[in-house]
Write a protein that holds these residues in place. Structure first.
Motif, PDB file in Angstrom:
ATOM      1  N   LEU A 229       0.433 -13.623 -10.261  1.00 49.69           N
ATOM      2  CA  LEU A 229       1.214 -13.376  -9.052  1.00 49.69           C
ATOM      3  C   LEU A 229       1.556 -11.898  -8.888  1.00 49.69           C
ATOM      4  O   LEU A 229       1.502 -11.363  -7.773  1.00 49.69           O
ATOM      5  N   SER A 230       1.895 -11.241  -9.996  1.00 55.39           N
ATOM      6  CA  SER A 230       2.347  -9.855  -9.882  1.00 55.39           C
ATOM      7  C   SER A 230       1.195  -8.865  -9.706  1.00 55.39           C
ATOM      8  O   SER A 230       1.296  -7.919  -8.920  1.00 55.39           O
ATOM      9  N   LEU A 231       0.088  -9.078 -10.442  1.00 50.70           N
ATOM     10  CA  LEU A 231      -1.014  -8.117 -10.390  1.00 50.70           C
ATOM     11  C   LEU A 231      -1.926  -8.320  -9.187  1.00 50.70           C
ATOM     12  O   LEU A 231      -2.407  -7.351  -8.599  1.00 50.70           O
ATOM     13  N   PHE A 232      -2.172  -9.575  -8.836  1.00 53.80           N
ATOM     14  CA  PHE A 232      -3.068  -9.822  -7.700  1.00 53.80           C
ATOM     15  C   PHE A 232      -2.294 -10.102  -6.418  1.00 53.80           C
ATOM     16  O   PHE A 232      -2.723  -9.708  -5.343  1.00 53.80           O
ATOM     17  N   GLY A 233      -1.169 -10.789  -6.559  1.00 62.26           N
ATOM     18  CA  GLY A 233      -0.363 -11.034  -5.369  1.00 62.26           C
ATOM     19  C   GLY A 233       0.406  -9.801  -4.945  1.00 62.26           C
ATOM     20  O   GLY A 233       0.222  -9.273  -3.843  1.00 62.26           O
ATOM     21  N   ALA A 234       1.250  -9.275  -5.859  1.00 59.01           N
ATOM     22  CA  ALA A 234       2.116  -8.151  -5.507  1.00 59.01           C
ATOM     23  C   ALA A 234       1.357  -6.826  -5.459  1.00 59.01           C
ATOM     24  O   ALA A 234       1.423  -6.087  -4.475  1.00 59.01           O
ATOM     25  N   ARG A 235       0.597  -6.507  -6.546  1.00 61.85           N
ATOM     26  CA  ARG A 235      -0.031  -5.180  -6.611  1.00 61.85           C
ATOM     27  C   ARG A 235      -1.161  -5.039  -5.593  1.00 61.85           C
ATOM     28  O   ARG A 235      -1.141  -4.135  -4.751  1.00 61.85           O
ATOM     29  N   ILE A 236      -2.164  -5.916  -5.681  1.00 64.33           N
ATOM     30  CA  ILE A 236      -3.291  -5.811  -4.754  1.00 64.33           C
ATOM     31  C   ILE A 236      -2.835  -6.113  -3.331  1.00 64.33           C
ATOM     32  O   ILE A 236      -3.296  -5.487  -2.362  1.00 64.33           O
ATOM     33  N   GLY A 237      -1.899  -7.056  -3.192  1.00 60.15           N
ATOM     34  CA  GLY A 237      -1.366  -7.357  -1.867  1.00 60.15           C
ATOM     35  C   GLY A 237      -0.670  -6.165  -1.243  1.00 60.15           C
ATOM     36  O   GLY A 237      -0.824  -5.894  -0.043  1.00 60.15           O
ATOM     37  N   PHE A 238       0.113  -5.436  -2.049  1.00 59.70           N
ATOM     38  CA  PHE A 238       0.789  -4.226  -1.564  1.00 59.70           C
ATOM     39  C   PHE A 238      -0.238  -3.207  -1.080  1.00 59.70           C
ATOM     40  O   PHE A 238      -0.081  -2.599  -0.008  1.00 59.70           O
ATOM     41  N   TYR A 239      -1.303  -3.008  -1.882  1.00 62.82           N
ATOM     42  CA  TYR A 239      -2.338  -2.047  -1.501  1.00 62.82           C
ATOM     43  C   TYR A 239      -2.979  -2.421  -0.164  1.00 62.82           C
ATOM     44  O   TYR A 239      -3.120  -1.584   0.730  1.00 62.82           O
ATOM     45  N   GLU A 240      -3.366  -3.678  -0.036  1.00 64.60           N
ATOM     46  CA  GLU A 240      -4.042  -4.108   1.184  1.00 64.60           C
ATOM     47  C   GLU A 240      -3.129  -3.979   2.396  1.00 64.60           C
ATOM     48  O   GLU A 240      -3.569  -3.609   3.494  1.00 64.60           O
TER      49      GLU A 240
END
Length: 487
Positions: A409-420
């Motif tokens: 959740l944090s690395l793909f949801g939060a981190r990559i989501g924030f970038y996108e």
């Protein structure tokens, strides 16, 4: 079957007695020193590569190192599972169960490491293409990566043995052999890169070959030392049968080790995605990111060392039934982590110019790009460290799925989501701000799981029956005196 008692035996430390703060600190310091030495070795190697072979070679090692982290993750989870099993058994004073768990992990992971090394050699080009490695760095990265794959079995077995020793309460022996490995690597790197005397210059392949040679030599020395000093986890005679895991041991290794390994894979997969995004910004940003990674590696070291120490101490106390000490272990671990990582982050930001210059020379444009990353990312490792301590507490009782979900959740949801979400508005800064976004998310979720308390009801080890022990040990004769890399 009478269980041999560990405490008082050479090489072990009882983590269930005495003041928590000083015991944890004295146990964690050698682990931290080992991690720092390992990172220092990587940094010095990067200095050799960057200063003598150029920015393209440094970018190549940055891409190759991400791939290597992914490969190490394949077996690293099994090492973490065996460490917890060893620590809980040691907490109960049952060294035979500790040897059984450790031998099973060594035997299984030896075969797995050989398979991974062979597959990695074959598919190295595909892995680098998946990373979108810059064309000008591709051939260098391929040479470096393939030589490193040759060293993988020795490196993984060394890591496994060191993790098992720490589970038994011995963090001093791993430090000794980390010093040996680093010393050999430091000596061989300039010799093989530049070519001294009759030795021809090997360039970037020389850097990888130096690491490979150091890994094999230190592993052989560690095995010899383990048997010469009769350390608690060594296997002799009929105990060598433990290298063939039983169905129950494999159930635990896969049930607990696979999610732990997946945690590492999730982290490295996120790293793969990040460096792929960085590569799209051009060679200068990739080189700056490679130098920044060297510094960020140091910021992760206290987190990993304190998290590992907390996990081993908590597991021993759980095995001994000392639940009255568990909450204090977590609190002391977080306190140490905040102090050490916070101090290191402040020092790195204060002295960023000379530190970045070590890797990038006088390339002002790349140094400026690296500094731009540093001020946006470095402080997030404080939150990351607190998460690692809480994960260590959960892992000590075999709770491994919830940390895996948190990382997803944090690395793909939060981190990559924030970038996108923010790249159209912030540009490349969306990459750097995504780091704290992911770290804060994982800390919040880990704290919720920890304070809810359900993890305390989990059970990792089932009792081993006396008759089962006898049957396993005495079923077949085994020649004694043979040195086996079983710790």
């Amino acid at each position: 079957m009478d269980a041999p008692v560990l405490h008082g035996k050479s090489g072990g430390r009882d983590l269930t007695q005495g003041p928590i703060a000083s015991t944890l600190l004295m146990f964690a310091i050698p682990t931290l020193a080992s991690n720092i030495l390992q990172s220092l070795n990587g940094s010095i190697n990067a200095i050799w590569v960057g200063r003598f072979l150029g920015a393209q070679a440094l970018a190549a090692t940055a891409n190759a190192n991400i791939v290597m982290f992914l490969m190490f993750s394949v077996v690293f989870g099994f090492g973490m599972a065996s460490t917890v099993m060893v620590a809980q058994a040691v907490g109960r004073g049952d060294i035979d169960v500790a040897r059984r768990a450790f031998g099973s992990a060594i035997g299984f992971c030896t075969m797995l490491a050989l398979v991974v090394a062979a597959a990695g050699w074959i598919w190295s080009p595909d892995l680098l293409r998946l990373l979108a490695t810059p064309a000008e760095a591709f051939s260098l990265a391929l040479v470096y990566l393939r030589v490193i794959f040759i060293a993988m079995p020795a490196s993984l077995l060394s890591v496994m043995m060191m993790m098992g020793l720490r589970g038994a309460g011995d963090s001093r022996t791993p430090l000794i052999f980390m010093i040996l490995s680093v010393a050999i690597d430091l000596v061989l790197n300039p010799v093989l890169i530049l070519g001294l005397g009759p030795i021809p210059a090997m360039g970037i392949a020389g850097s990888a070959a130096a690491t490979a040679g150091a890994g094999f030599i230190s592993l052989i020395a560690l095995v010899c030392y383990t048997y010469a000093r009769d350390l608690p986890l060594r296997l002799r005679g009929a105990e060598l049968r433990y290298l063939r895991p039983t169905a129950e041991q494999m159930r635990i290794l896969f049930g607990k080790g696979l999610p732990m390994g997946l945690q590492m894979i999730v982290m490295s997969a996120s790293g793969l995605m990040m460096i792929g995004l960085v590569n799209r910004e051009g060679l200068a940003v990739t080189a700056a990111y490679g130098a920044s990674q060297q510094l960020w590696t140091y910021l992760q070291m206290p987190s990993m060392a304190v998290g590992a120490a907390v996990s081993a101490m908590a597991a021993q106390n759980i095995g001994a039934g000392r639940w009255d000490r568990i909450s204090r272990i977590a609190g002391v671990g977080i306190g140490f982590q905040l102090l050490i990582t916070g101090t290191m982050a402040a020092a790195m930001l204060a002295f960023h110019d000379p530190l970045l210059g070590l890797f990038l020379g006088k390339n002002v444009a790349v140094i400026d790009a690296a500094w731009h990353m540093q001020i946006r990312v470095s402080w997030s490792y404080v939150a990351f460290g607190c998460t690692m301590v809480l994960f260590g507490m959960l892992r000590a009782n075999g709770v491994v799925v919830k940390p895996l979900l948190i990382l997803l959740l944090s690395l793909f949801g939060a981190r990559i989501g924030f970038y996108e979400l923010f790249y159209p508005h912030l540009g490349v800064d969306a990459l750097w701000f995504s780091f704290p976004a992911g770290s804060l998310t994982s800390l919040l979720l880990a704290a919720i799981v920890y304070f809810q308390g359900g993890w305390r009801k989990a059970t990792l080890l089932a009792p081993v029956h006396e008759e089962e022990c006898r049957e396993t040990v005495h079923a077949e004769g085994e020649p004694a005196g043979r040195i086996i890399p079983a710790g």
